[in-house]
Design a protein around this motif. Sequence first.
Motif, short mmCIF file in Angstrom:
data_model
loop_
_atom_site.label_atom_id
_atom_site.label_comp_id
_atom_site.label_asym_id
_atom_site.label_seq_id
_atom_site.Cartn_x
_atom_site.Cartn_y
_atom_site.Cartn_z
N ASP A 25 1.35 16.05 42.09
CA ASP A 25 0.94 15.10 41.06
C ASP A 25 -0.34 15.55 40.36
O ASP A 25 -0.79 14.89 39.42
CB ASP A 25 0.70 13.72 41.69
CG ASP A 25 2.00 13.10 42.21
OD1 ASP A 25 3.05 13.35 41.60
OD2 ASP A 25 1.95 12.39 43.23
N GLN A 26 -0.91 16.64 40.83
CA GLN A 26 -2.16 17.13 40.24
C GLN A 26 -1.91 17.77 38.89
O GLN A 26 -1.07 18.67 38.77
CB GLN A 26 -2.82 18.16 41.18
CG GLN A 26 -4.15 18.71 40.68
CD GLN A 26 -5.23 17.64 40.62
OE1 GLN A 26 -5.35 16.82 41.52
NE2 GLN A 26 -6.00 17.63 39.54
N ARG A 27 -2.62 17.30 37.87
CA ARG A 27 -2.41 17.80 36.52
C ARG A 27 -3.74 18.23 35.91
O ARG A 27 -4.82 17.71 36.25
CB ARG A 27 -1.76 16.74 35.63
CG ARG A 27 -0.40 16.26 36.13
CD ARG A 27 0.27 15.38 35.09
NE ARG A 27 0.43 16.07 33.82
CZ ARG A 27 1.39 16.97 33.56
NH1 ARG A 27 2.29 17.25 34.47
NH2 ARG A 27 1.46 17.54 32.39
N ILE A 28 -3.67 19.22 35.00
CA ILE A 28 -4.85 19.68 34.28
C ILE A 28 -4.50 19.88 32.81
O ILE A 28 -3.32 20.01 32.44
CB ILE A 28 -5.40 21.01 34.84
CG1 ILE A 28 -4.32 22.11 34.80
CG2 ILE A 28 -5.96 20.84 36.25
CD1 ILE A 28 -4.86 23.50 35.08
N GLU A 29 -5.53 19.89 31.99
CA GLU A 29 -5.39 20.25 30.57
C GLU A 29 -6.51 21.25 30.29
O GLU A 29 -7.68 20.91 30.30
CB GLU A 29 -5.51 19.02 29.67
CG GLU A 29 -5.16 19.29 28.21
CD GLU A 29 -6.27 19.97 27.43
OE1 GLU A 29 -5.97 20.87 26.61
OE2 GLU A 29 -7.45 19.62 27.65
N ALA A 30 -6.12 22.50 30.11
CA ALA A 30 -7.11 23.56 29.89
C ALA A 30 -6.70 24.41 28.70
O ALA A 30 -5.57 24.90 28.63
CB ALA A 30 -7.22 24.44 31.14
N ARG A 31 -7.60 24.54 27.74
CA ARG A 31 -7.37 25.35 26.53
C ARG A 31 -6.08 24.94 25.83
O ARG A 31 -5.32 25.78 25.36
CB ARG A 31 -7.34 26.84 26.90
CG ARG A 31 -8.64 27.34 27.54
CD ARG A 31 -8.53 28.77 27.99
NE ARG A 31 -8.37 29.65 26.85
CZ ARG A 31 -7.83 30.87 26.91
NH1 ARG A 31 -7.35 31.31 28.06
NH2 ARG A 31 -7.74 31.62 25.83
N GLY A 32 -5.82 23.65 25.79
CA GLY A 32 -4.67 23.14 25.07
C GLY A 32 -3.36 23.21 25.82
O GLY A 32 -2.31 22.89 25.25
N ASN A 33 -3.39 23.60 27.09
CA ASN A 33 -2.17 23.72 27.88
C ASN A 33 -2.14 22.64 28.96
O ASN A 33 -2.97 22.63 29.86
CB ASN A 33 -2.09 25.10 28.54
CG ASN A 33 -1.96 26.21 27.53
OD1 ASN A 33 -1.18 26.13 26.59
ND2 ASN A 33 -2.73 27.28 27.72
N ASP A 34 -1.17 21.73 28.86
CA ASP A 34 -0.96 20.75 29.92
C ASP A 34 -0.16 21.40 31.03
O ASP A 34 0.83 22.11 30.77
CB ASP A 34 -0.19 19.54 29.37
CG ASP A 34 -1.02 18.76 28.35
OD1 ASP A 34 -2.25 18.69 28.54
OD2 ASP A 34 -0.44 18.26 27.38
N ALA A 35 -0.57 21.18 32.26
CA ALA A 35 0.07 21.88 33.37
C ALA A 35 -0.06 21.10 34.67
O ALA A 35 -0.93 20.24 34.82
CB ALA A 35 -0.56 23.27 33.54
N ARG A 36 0.84 21.42 35.60
CA ARG A 36 0.70 20.99 36.99
C ARG A 36 -0.02 22.11 37.73
O ARG A 36 0.21 23.29 37.46
CB ARG A 36 2.07 20.74 37.63
CG ARG A 36 2.82 19.54 37.05
CD ARG A 36 4.16 19.37 37.75
NE ARG A 36 4.92 18.26 37.18
CZ ARG A 36 4.82 17.01 37.59
NH1 ARG A 36 4.03 16.70 38.60
NH2 ARG A 36 5.53 16.05 37.03
N GLU A 37 -0.86 21.75 38.70
CA GLU A 37 -1.69 22.75 39.36
C GLU A 37 -1.85 22.44 40.84
O GLU A 37 -1.99 21.29 41.24
CB GLU A 37 -3.07 22.79 38.70
CG GLU A 37 -4.05 23.77 39.37
CD GLU A 37 -5.49 23.55 38.92
OE1 GLU A 37 -6.10 24.51 38.45
OE2 GLU A 37 -5.97 22.41 39.06
N VAL A 38 -1.85 23.50 41.65
CA VAL A 38 -2.25 23.42 43.05
C VAL A 38 -3.41 24.40 43.23
O VAL A 38 -3.34 25.54 42.78
CB VAL A 38 -1.09 23.77 44.00
CG1 VAL A 38 -1.60 23.86 45.44
CG2 VAL A 38 0.01 22.73 43.89
#
Length: 338
Positions: A25-38
């Motif tokens: 459920d962890q999500r990030i938004e970095a440099r315009g890219n929405d993503a799931r992240e571990v």
Amino acid sequence: MLTAPSYRGVEEAYLALLRLVSDTDQRIEARGNDAREVIGVGFRLADPRQRLPYLASRKANPVFQFAEALWYLAGRRDLEMIGYYAPSMRFNSADGVVLGGSAYGHTLFNPAKGDHRSPFERVLELLDTEKDSKRGFLPVFSAAELAVKDNLDMACLTGLHLLVRGWRLHMVCHMRANDLDCGLLSDVFSFTMIQEYAAVRLGLQLGSYTHFIGSAHVNDRNAARVAKVLAEADARLGPHRFPFPTMPPQTTSETITQVLEHEELLRTNKVQYEATDIAGLGIDPYWQQALLLFEVYRQVVHDKTKAVHQDVLEALNPGLRWLLGHRWPACTAAEGER
């Protein structure tokens, strides 16, 4: 006790990480890219030569993977070569001529300022004299990259650690970040090729490969393909198995130079090779496979052929034919290898 789960080859590790990130459920938004992240994951490959995934939905590109590995091994950073195989990489260049942090080979295989030997050669020299050394680390990420405003091409690779234990050469790779869908497979292919090249140069057996990632992520724009890949893997009775050959012990930097001389002729469409031509070049059959792939790509790009020449396809290893047959319609003569 292992600090990272162990897998036979990259395909199993790739699928495990895709499942892990897809379920988070962890999500990030970095440099315009929405993503799931571990954060903070890793894996170990017991057989680093199993560096290719055989998943029809993923359509892995062995032409690019061989090209990138050779580009690294030659210590290059030019877009002229690598941009031909991956045009999208041109967007990461500040001047349209060379790449920056992601040109890992330029850092590894060229002398640092004030030195006459490359870091790679220095580490080989160290490991040749101190078999149990812990100092065989090859840094890639530079603190200077942080000072570049709006850096388009910051190194994702922080460094490679070579360790000789029991006459085997092991490698531990440290990544600050990895796009699991797009970057991981090419990275593992190239880094395990560097590992095997180092083992050959040292006269050692190939050991394990361990890969640690700070930010393991999948961008939302690639989520649909990831779902297809995982669905395909779940539906299979078992994975496809194609053995990857062993790098010949006589491989040297001169071998890499020779292969790239023919690569340039093919890339610039100055020659057209049949399988028998490549067999007669005086290059080891292992590296002939790379030239066969580059000839296939020449036919696809320059000739715009609807059917790659059968003699070239038949001279390729079965696994490479399988991958090409799932990527380009012109290579569908490889369908019998499924």
